[in-house]
Write an enzyme that holds these catalytic residues in place. Structure first.
Site, PDB file in Angstrom:
ATOM      1  N   TRP A   1       0.843  -1.207   0.000  1.00 14.98           N
ATOM      2  CA  TRP A   1       0.000   0.000   0.000  1.00 14.98           C
ATOM      3  C   TRP A   1       0.883   1.263   0.000  1.00 14.98           C
ATOM      4  O   TRP A   1       0.535   2.274  -0.602  1.00 14.98           O
ATOM      5  CB  TRP A   1      -0.909  -0.013   1.243  1.00 14.98           C
ATOM      6  CG  TRP A   1      -1.681   1.259   1.436  1.00 14.98           C
ATOM      7  CD1 TRP A   1      -2.880   1.581   0.859  1.00 14.98           C
ATOM      8  CD2 TRP A   1      -1.327   2.364   2.263  1.00 14.98           C
ATOM      9  NE1 TRP A   1      -3.280   2.819   1.270  1.00 14.98           N
ATOM     10  CE2 TRP A   1      -2.349   3.329   2.132  1.00 14.98           C
ATOM     11  CE3 TRP A   1      -0.249   2.645   3.099  1.00 14.98           C
ATOM     12  CZ2 TRP A   1      -2.325   4.546   2.798  1.00 14.98           C
ATOM     13  CZ3 TRP A   1      -0.223   3.857   3.763  1.00 14.98           C
ATOM     14  CH2 TRP A   1      -1.242   4.792   3.615  1.00 14.98           C
ATOM     15  N   HIS A   2       2.057   1.170   0.648  1.00 17.11           N
ATOM     16  CA  HIS A   2       2.909   2.348   0.746  1.00 17.11           C
ATOM     17  C   HIS A   2       3.547   2.725  -0.576  1.00 17.11           C
ATOM     18  O   HIS A   2       3.898   3.882  -0.785  1.00 17.11           O
ATOM     19  CB  HIS A   2       4.014   2.118   1.793  1.00 17.11           C
ATOM     20  CG  HIS A   2       3.507   2.180   3.191  1.00 17.11           C
ATOM     21  ND1 HIS A   2       2.973   1.088   3.817  1.00 17.11           N
ATOM     22  CD2 HIS A   2       3.424   3.208   4.069  1.00 17.11           C
ATOM     23  CE1 HIS A   2       2.587   1.443   5.039  1.00 17.11           C
ATOM     24  NE2 HIS A   2       2.845   2.721   5.215  1.00 17.11           N
ATOM     25  N   GLY A   3       3.719   1.766  -1.465  1.00 17.23           N
ATOM     26  CA  GLY A   3       4.309   2.125  -2.742  1.00 17.23           C
ATOM     27  C   GLY A   3       4.792   0.940  -3.515  1.00 17.23           C
ATOM     28  O   GLY A   3       4.903  -0.179  -2.993  1.00 17.23           O
TER      29      GLY A   3
END
Lengths: 379, 411
Positions: B264-266
């Protein structure tokens, strides 16, 4: 009165908050907190009648751009300690003139190549005093104006001028609206123009309003914050010399030609300017051309240019020496094709920007060497 | 354009999701697809290791990960009957786009937030009176965290991770400073969001509770980015089966959940490994935590050390760098040429500075106590509001935010 009480209370709160913030910023300047904490960058520059802008005398403060360093401008307006006028007998006084590379605001005074070369010379039993006449964004015309006024007043025995090679090789007519530049005079002769003196900004900064502004900048960290936050218009003390520098560099095409017999009028004006003090006497000069490696493809071409510049200058000056600084630096570095970019930049920005610790060490060695050779050749 | 389309789709489908699970599946798919296209396309299609989000010039719609999650959560809650449908499109837009928390959370749930939007018109100036100073103080706290602490640590962290540490102490310093930089940066934003929302009479949930004081990995996730942790728990971990079943299944669910949380962060393997690492740590701690609990401070020390280690993956540009960084941390070969001098006073000051960051973290926990809230409520008047507003204004003027944008704006 009761009606205004809420407003009065709120305004008092705003003032108390502002004073509190000023106090916090000053508290952060305590060593070693200033190395990491939020601090205000000092304002060192102000208007100057001769060079358009220069360092304001007797200023202390933190420089935060690129690296952090506590810097002091002496009573005569140069970075570094005060010096006596005239020099103490038996002291070799060297004035190093140039742009922000010489100015070296990014490191502490004792870490600059100016101070380091002074130590190296003293270590070699030469009682030298090396003065920093660097000024961010200084072009050839600004440096010449600086030599005529500030440097001349310091009565140096020797001047070392670091000049960007395109300034001399291209030598174009410039714009003198912000600071001195070589322009065409009324009878088409090349003169050092000082149109900036008539500029609104310069006059405002030199007037009463300017005095008030600089007083505020000298006495309030918050004023410095505001100044740095919006460094335009009236607050634009230095006319963004770095921007000018960048645009000059970006616009400068590669040129690798110089002939002492076929010099352009601007080239002649630059060399004439460097050869005489205002009273007609002549300085002893080491001209160090920087950036020749980016202008010329081969070392032979660079050597030819250095010889040609030397020929042109030696006709004017009895005691002169010309250096290809990039070449001398390369000889001091290891490897067949040394990378000079490692001398510039701090931390993650290695390779771009001003001299780092390694750069200052190497420049100090090169400068010391050049001064010693010059003294041997021109006793 | 993307945001508007998403808003329209989600608003229209909110009337349908209760009727059939197909509609719910469809709208979840649309939301995830949009997120996929704008955030992960290059990662999956080209198979590259991904962007270094800390240095690359990335172009993704601002806050997309946050409002997509918020809208998806809303649709699931609607389908499960946990909240009622919002029929007013303006109120729906406020729910999704409420500006203080739009870009980096806190992620709010409809059942908590919608009633507050409905009540907005009924809020009287008088009822806000005693909350002004506490709200302003929260904004001030957030700004202090971001500008005074996070931005002061950022250049040092960036130098260490850009050039690579040369020795073990520099590597440990880099991990330590980044742990606090990201905490101050993100929790600063969240505090400001909560404070600003309170000025409108809206109470957003707190997102951070001094995570580095946690005594177990599980506790860390109850203190770090709490609203995302809860979202993942409610909409991913529990629907996948949670802790039920044999240990292998529970472990797999944990790994999948945390791996996705990392992703989700990248679009970078470093985030996935960071997430998987947390999954592994949480699982292992379940087995050995009871023994560590008997030794004073052991739980905290182990959790804090593991957190620092996992942050290395999070901050590294790629996996190769992260592994090399660990090697340097352990006294092995240097990752790069950046060394911070620990000689003499320098070393003492660095250690003192690092410890004071931890002490500040502890001190912060004392700020959110009832006596402080009472003092702020009692002092809520124009004078103190003026003081705090002046400090806020000056703090805003201090930095060049272009140089140090909020870290979580990238996610």
């Amino acid at each position: 009165m009761k009606r205004f009480r809420p407003l009065l209370l709120f305004c008092t709160g705003l003032i108390v908050g502002t004073i509190l913030m000023e106090g916090i910023l000053r508290m952060n300047e305590v060593w070693p907190l200033w190395k990491v904490a939020t601090v205000a960058q000092a304002s060192f520059y102000g208007p100057d009648w001769d060079t358009g802008y220069s360092h304001r005398p007797d200023r202390d403060g933190l420089w935060l751009t690129e690296n952090r360093a506590w810097r002091h401008v002496n009573k005569t307006g140069q970075l570094g300690p005060d010096y006596s006028i005239p020099p103490m007998p038996g002291t070799l006084r060297v004035a190093v003139v140039g742009d922000s590379i010489v100015e070296s605001l990014q490191v502490a005074d004792e870490d600059t190549f100016i101070r380091k070369s002074e130590h190296l010379l003293r270590h070699d039993k030469i009682h030298a005093e090396v003065l920093n006449f660097g000024l961010s964004g200084a072009s050839a015309a600004v440096s010449a104006a600086r030599i005529d006024h500030a440097v001349f007043s310091a009565s140096p025995d020797l001047i070392v001028l670091l000049l960007k090679s395109p300034e001399l090789l291209l030598a174009r007519v410039g714009d003198d609206s912000a600071f001195p530049a070589y322009i065409s005079g009324s009878s088409n002769e090349i003169v050092r123009g000082t149109e900036f003196r008539q500029g609104r900004g310069f006059q405002l900064r030199s007037g009463i309003l300017g005095s008030v502004l600089y007083w505020l900048l000298d006495h309030s960290r918050l004023a410095n914050i505001l100044n740095n936050r919006k460094n335009v218009g009236f607050f634009n003390e230095v006319s963004n010399p770095q921007n000018n520098e960048v645009s000059t560099a970006a616009a400068a095409p590669q040129t690798c030609a110089f002939n002492h017999k076929t010099m352009s009028p601007v080239q002649q004006a630059i060399l004439d300017d460097l050869s005489y003090y205002p009273d007609g006497s002549q300085p002893r000069l080491i001209l160090a051309l920087t950036g020749l490696s980016t202008q010329c493809d081969s070392l032979t071409e660079r050597q030819t240019i250095i010889e040609e510049v030397y020929k042109a200058l030696s006709k004017r000056l009895p005691d002169v020496s010309v250096l290809d600084l990039d070449a001398v630096l390369s000889t001091h570095m290891a490897g067949p094709e040394p990378d000079l970019s490692v001398l510039h930049g701090f931390g993650r920005n290695l390779g771009t920007g001003h001299l780092n610790k390694r750069g200052h060490n190497l420049y100090a060695a090169v400068l010391t060497d050049a001064i010693q050779r010059f003294i041997e050749q021109h006793p | 354009m993307i945001v508007t389309t998403l808003l329209v789709f989600n608003f229209l489908f909110s009337f349908l999701v209760t009727k059939s699970k197909l509609y719910l599946a469809f709208i979840i798919l649309v939301n995830i697809l949009v997120l996929f296209i704008f955030k992960y396309e290059s990662f999956f299609i080209s198979g590259v290791a991904g962007y270094d989000l800390f240095t690359a010039d990335i172009i993704i719609p601002l806050g997309i990960s946050f409002y997509v999650f918020q809208m998806t959560g809303y649709q699931i809650d609607l389908a499960k009957g946990r909240c009622s449908v919002q029929r007013d499109p303006i109120r729906f837009v406020i729910f999704v786009m409420f500006f203080p928390q739009l870009i980096a959370g806190p992620i709010v749930r409809a059942q908590n937030f919608m009633p507050q939007i409905d009540n907005l018109a009924r809020i009287r100036k008088r009822s806000l009176k005693s909350t002004m100073l506490p709200s302003l103080a929260l904004i001030l706290l957030g700004l202090v965290k971001k500008i005074y602490f996070a931005d002061s640590l950022a250049p040092h962290v960036n130098d260490i991770f850009a050039r690579g540490p040369e020795d073990a102490q520099t590597a440990i310093l880099g991990a330590w400073l980044f742990a606090f930089q990201i905490y101050f940066d993100f929790s600063g934003y969240s505090d400001m969001a909560v404070g600003m929302a309170r000025l409108f009479g809206i109470r957003l949930p707190m997102n951070f509770f001094q995570p580095y004081l946690s005594r177990s990995p599980r506790e860390f996730w109850q203190r770090w980015h709490v609203t995302l942790s809860q979202w993942i728990l409610n909409y991913l971990y529990l629907p996948l089966g949670g802790n039920k079943g044999p240990w292998a299944r529970a472990f797999a669910v944990l790994l999948i959940t945390m791996g996705l949380a990392g992703l989700w962060h990248g679009a970078n393997w470093t985030f996935i490994i960071w997430g998987l690492g947390w999954g592994l740590v949480v699982f292992l701690y379940r087995q050995i935590g009871q023994y560590l609990a008997t030794i004073p401070l052991a739980g905290w020390l182990v959790t804090f050390s593991l957190t620092l280690g996992l942050w290395v993956f999070f901050r590294s540009p790629d996996l190769h760098f992260a592994l090399s960084y660990f090697q340097t941390m352990g006294g092995g070969a240097p990752t790069g040429d950046w060394a911070v001098s620990f000689n003499g006073w320098n070393g003492i000051f660095i250690i003192m500075g690092c410890l004071s960051l931890l002490i500040l973290h502890f001190a912060e926990s004392k700020l959110f106590r009832a006596p402080v809230a009472r003092i702020l409520a009692r002092r809520d008047g124009l004078f103190w509001q003026g003081v705090v507003i002046a400090l806020i204004l000056w703090l805003v003027l201090l930095p060049d935010l272009n140089g140090n944008p909020f870290i979580y704006f990238r996610f």
